[in-house]
Design a protein around this motif. Structure first.
Motif, short mmCIF file in Angstrom:
data_model
loop_
_atom_site.label_atom_id
_atom_site.label_comp_id
_atom_site.label_asym_id
_atom_site.label_seq_id
_atom_site.Cartn_x
_atom_site.Cartn_y
_atom_site.Cartn_z
N ASP A 70 -28.66 117.58 117.63
CA ASP A 70 -27.67 117.31 118.99
C ASP A 70 -27.38 115.93 119.46
OD1 ASP A 70 -27.65 120.38 120.07
OD2 ASP A 70 -29.72 119.79 119.95
N GLU A 71 -28.22 114.68 118.75
CA GLU A 71 -27.78 113.75 118.76
C GLU A 71 -28.58 112.75 117.71
OE1 GLU A 71 -28.99 111.95 122.53
OE2 GLU A 71 -31.12 112.04 122.32
N ILE A 72 -28.01 111.78 117.39
CA ILE A 72 -28.58 111.12 116.00
C ILE A 72 -28.88 109.62 116.81
CG2 ILE A 72 -28.32 110.00 113.77
CD1 ILE A 72 -26.72 112.42 113.09
N ASP A 73 -30.12 109.16 116.50
CA ASP A 73 -30.66 108.09 117.30
C ASP A 73 -30.80 107.02 115.87
OD1 ASP A 73 -32.11 106.12 118.59
OD2 ASP A 73 -32.97 107.27 119.92
N ILE A 74 -30.02 105.89 116.19
CA ILE A 74 -29.95 104.68 115.00
C ILE A 74 -30.77 103.86 115.47
CG2 ILE A 74 -28.69 103.28 113.57
CD1 ILE A 74 -27.92 106.24 113.22
N GLY A 75 -32.06 103.77 114.55
CA GLY A 75 -33.26 102.50 114.93
C GLY A 75 -33.23 101.44 114.15
N ASP A 76 -32.97 100.19 114.84
CA ASP A 76 -33.48 98.97 114.19
C ASP A 76 -35.00 98.84 114.53
OD1 ASP A 76 -33.46 96.36 113.48
OD2 ASP A 76 -33.17 95.68 115.38
N THR A 77 -35.70 99.48 113.56
CA THR A 77 -37.10 99.67 113.85
C THR A 77 -37.98 98.39 113.73
OG1 THR A 77 -36.81 101.77 112.84
CG2 THR A 77 -39.18 101.22 113.24
N ASN A 78 -37.39 97.64 112.79
CA ASN A 78 -38.17 96.43 112.70
C ASN A 78 -37.57 94.97 113.45
OD1 ASN A 78 -36.05 96.18 111.09
ND2 ASN A 78 -37.22 94.67 109.54
N GLY A 79 -36.41 95.35 114.40
CA GLY A 79 -35.93 94.55 115.06
C GLY A 79 -35.19 93.14 114.49
N LYS A 80 -34.56 93.48 113.25
CA LYS A 80 -33.93 92.54 112.51
C LYS A 80 -32.46 92.64 112.44
CE LYS A 80 -37.97 90.28 111.56
NZ LYS A 80 -38.16 90.06 109.99
N ALA A 81 -32.06 93.37 113.13
CA ALA A 81 -30.51 93.80 113.05
C ALA A 81 -29.83 92.55 113.79
CB ALA A 81 -29.97 94.95 113.35
N ASN A 82 -28.66 92.26 113.63
CA ASN A 82 -27.74 91.50 114.37
C ASN A 82 -26.52 92.21 114.83
OD1 ASN A 82 -25.34 90.92 112.49
ND2 ASN A 82 -27.21 90.36 111.26
N PRO A 83 -25.80 91.43 115.98
CA PRO A 83 -24.94 92.12 116.49
C PRO A 83 -23.69 92.42 115.60
CG PRO A 83 -25.70 90.59 117.98
CD PRO A 83 -26.31 90.16 116.67
N LYS A 84 -23.24 91.53 114.65
CA LYS A 84 -22.29 91.99 113.67
C LYS A 84 -22.68 93.23 112.75
CE LYS A 84 -19.88 89.95 109.86
NZ LYS A 84 -19.85 90.98 108.77
N MET A 85 -23.88 93.27 112.45
CA MET A 85 -24.21 94.58 111.62
C MET A 85 -24.24 95.68 112.45
SD MET A 85 -28.06 94.96 109.71
CE MET A 85 -27.89 93.39 108.68
N VAL A 86 -24.91 95.59 113.60
CA VAL A 86 -24.87 96.81 114.53
C VAL A 86 -23.28 97.15 114.95
CG1 VAL A 86 -25.28 97.24 116.88
CG2 VAL A 86 -26.89 96.21 115.74
N TYR A 87 -22.57 96.32 115.23
CA TYR A 87 -21.10 96.89 115.68
C TYR A 87 -20.48 97.50 114.25
CZ TYR A 87 -16.04 96.49 116.57
OH TYR A 87 -14.87 96.96 116.45
N GLU A 88 -20.61 96.88 112.97
CA GLU A 88 -19.83 97.38 111.98
C GLU A 88 -20.63 98.88 111.53
OE1 GLU A 88 -20.46 94.49 108.91
OE2 GLU A 88 -18.69 93.32 109.62
N ARG A 89 -21.96 98.77 111.69
CA ARG A 89 -22.51 100.40 111.39
C ARG A 89 -22.19 101.37 112.40
NH1 ARG A 89 -27.82 99.81 107.27
NH2 ARG A 89 -26.40 98.53 105.90
N PHE A 90 -22.23 101.02 113.70
CA PHE A 90 -22.02 102.00 114.66
C PHE A 90 -20.22 102.46 114.59
CE2 PHE A 90 -26.07 101.33 116.94
CZ PHE A 90 -26.50 102.77 116.89
N SER A 91 -19.43 101.52 114.21
CA SER A 91 -18.15 101.73 114.20
C SER A 91 -17.73 102.64 113.13
CB SER A 91 -17.29 100.41 114.05
OG SER A 91 -17.45 99.80 115.14
N ARG A 92 -18.46 102.41 112.00
CA ARG A 92 -18.36 103.19 110.74
C ARG A 92 -18.65 104.56 110.77
NH1 ARG A 92 -20.04 99.71 105.55
NH2 ARG A 92 -19.10 101.46 104.57
N LEU A 93 -19.97 104.66 111.49
CA LEU A 93 -20.79 106.13 111.65
C LEU A 93 -19.93 106.79 112.71
CD1 LEU A 93 -24.26 105.13 112.19
CD2 LEU A 93 -23.38 106.57 110.35
N LYS A 94 -19.11 106.23 113.67
CA LYS A 94 -18.37 107.06 114.43
C LYS A 94 -16.90 107.32 113.93
CE LYS A 94 -18.56 106.13 118.94
NZ LYS A 94 -19.12 107.06 119.50
#
Length: 286
Positions: free
Chosen positions: A171-195
């Motif tokens: 019903d929903e997919i939770d994308i986790g930065d489990t070790n807290g090492k992501a950065n905003p550029k990576m986050v924006y790019e990954r979520f944009s491509r996933l969507k």
């Protein structure tokens, strides 16, 4: 910049924030925390985990906590990592469950002693049982950005896990930065491509604050169209299989930022700030 009118905050402190605490936290203390968060306006909360109590003693009282949440009328989430766990969740009349699979197979093996592929296979009967009972299913993709063991996690590995979850009917997919090492550029790019790849799928952002960029990563995910985020009161949390990882993004800090930006959360910032010291007093890590 994009500032969504409404943002849903899913509180994960009572489960993700407390389950790895070395000192035992009483059932009454957990109930008090859940009650306070519910009174502050939290409508959805991850509160229990039906794991083997010998492996995670902190979650040994999950059945009692689940009953307490049912009595409150709270929409709560229970972590169900295997078939035995989903059976216990069904018996407890849990309204929502969560499963998790690491996009990093090394992390997955260290966490639950299974490869990513093996975990995905094991998810099928869990989904089938939950669907039969009309239970809402949240699917976590852990280590979706970087991994303490493998380093960079490829986007294709994240997509493979997402695709499997979608086929099973998450019903929903939770994308986790489990070790807290992501950065905003990576986050924006990954979520944009996933969507773009999965436009009908609801994605949730789950950020840890290891490098003090969790709030920035929330903003980046918002720019990609994400409007649902996990957070933990007092910034509680951390994963024992992710060396150096700190707690989740703080609920009170996240809500304060969103409120000041004009994003509606339906949460009382002042109340959350009052709850935070109590939440922190339950932790030996803060």
């Amino acid at each position: 910049m994009i500032f969504p009118k409404e943002i849903e905050i899913i509180e994960v402190g009572p489960r993700d924030g407390l389950q790895n605490e070395p000192k035992q936290i009483s059932t009454e203390q957990k109930k008090q925390l859940i009650s306070q968060l519910y009174a502050a306006g939290i409508e959805r909360m991850e509160t229990v985990s039906f794991v083997n109590p010998k492996l995670v003693p902190q979650m040994a009282d999950s059945a009692e906590i689940a009953q307490f949440c049912n009595d409150l009328g709270l929409q709560y989430i229970a972590l169900t990592p295997n078939v035995k766990a989903i059976d216990r969740a069904i018996e407890a009349k849990v309204p929502q469950i969560a499963v998790f699979v690491g996009a990093s197979s090394t992390f997955n093996q260290k966490n639950i002693n299974k490869t990513t592929s093996e975990s995905l296979i094991e998810c099928k009967p869990i989904f089938e049982k939950a669907k039969k009972e009309d239970i809402f299913i949240r699917a976590y993709v852990s280590m979706a950005f970087t991994c303490p063991y493998e380093g960079h996690v490829s986007f294709s590995d994240v997509v493979d896990v997402c695709k499997h979850f979608i086929e099973l009917g998450a019903d929903e997919i939770d994308i986790g930065d489990t070790n807290g090492k992501a950065n905003p550029k990576m986050v924006y790019e990954r979520f944009s491509r996933l969507k773009d790849l999965f436009p009908e799928t609801t994605f949730v952002g789950h950020f840890h604050d290891t490098q003090k960029m969790a709030l920035e990563n929330v903003l980046a995910a918002m720019q990609a169209g994400v409007t649902k985020f996990d957070s933990s009161i007092g910034g509680l949390g951390g994963c024992p299989f992710s060396p150096g990882a700190t707690g989740n993004v703080s609920t009170e800090e996240l809500v304060r930022m969103l409120t000041e930006m004009g994003c509606q959360t339906n949460l009382d910032v002042d109340q959350l700030l009052k709850i935070s010291p109590y939440a922190k007093s339950l932790s030996s890590r803060i």
